[in-house]
Design a protein around this motif. Sequence first.
Motif, PDB file in Angstrom:
ATOM      1  N   UNK A 120       0.815  -1.222   0.000  1.00  0.00           N
ATOM      2  CA  UNK A 120       0.000   0.000   0.000  1.00  0.00           C
ATOM      3  C   UNK A 120       0.845   1.267   0.000  1.00  0.00           C
ATOM      4  N   UNK A 121       2.135   1.139   0.293  1.00  0.00           N
ATOM      5  CA  UNK A 121       3.001   2.322   0.402  1.00  0.00           C
ATOM      6  C   UNK A 121       3.595   2.772  -0.936  1.00  0.00           C
ATOM      7  N   UNK A 122       3.353   2.026  -1.994  1.00  0.00           N
ATOM      8  CA  UNK A 122       3.930   2.351  -3.304  1.00  0.00           C
ATOM      9  C   UNK A 122       3.134   3.462  -3.990  1.00  0.00           C
ATOM     10  N   UNK A 123       3.836   4.502  -4.443  1.00  0.00           N
ATOM     11  CA  UNK A 123       3.210   5.609  -5.179  1.00  0.00           C
ATOM     12  C   UNK A 123       4.110   6.008  -6.341  1.00  0.00           C
ATOM     13  N   UNK A 124       3.535   6.693  -7.305  1.00  0.00           N
ATOM     14  CA  UNK A 124       4.335   7.224  -8.415  1.00  0.00           C
ATOM     15  C   UNK A 124       4.915   8.590  -8.075  1.00  0.00           C
TER      16      UNK A 124
END
Length: 219
Positions: A120-124
């Motif tokens: 859930x911590x992955x972002x662009x």
Amino acid sequence: MDQLEMKKIAARAALKYVKPDTIVGVGSGSTVNCFIEALGEMREEIKGAVAASKKSEELLKAQGIEVFSANDVSSLDIYVDGADEITPHKAMIKGGGAALTREKIVASLAKTFICIVDSSKQVDVLGSTFPLPVEVIPMARSQVARKLVSLGGSPEYREGVTTDNGNVILDVHNFKILNPVEMEKELNNVAGVVTNGIFALNPANIVIIGTPDGAKVIE
């Protein structure tokens, strides 16, 4: 699979990077708490740990792991910490637990920075899902807040929180960070800012993501 289980998967996968007879750098937060619990199984194999927060220090001692000060070591083999957000370039936002300054200090001692997160911590783009924490000298709180507004952010004083260093936290909302390296530098040059929660000048070297299918390692 719930989020805690994914955190545990990432935390346990980080154990393979822990070398015998070394002092391990340890960050703070819920995922790191899982790592500390797992590290307790190796307490007889390692020399000890350097903790980035008082809470982590307490948990390490409860596991029977000796805790050293950052002043006691000249370098660390690895530093293991979580993140509130992380990009594909391994830049992070950290500081949800208000330990960002000490985390940066301990991370800077390490040869290898290992970031453990659930998926859930992955972002662009940093700032997409989590406000940017900024640690501020108390007397400069309003001054720094005005500067953050001028940069396009919406700072909010984190009520009732004092860092381990005796300072306050401003959480900056609505702040899309397109150039993390330059923004980290710019914010750190604001008078009264101790440091900010962008970890881009010293990004993670290895990212371990806990997923329902196991640990995904990005080196």
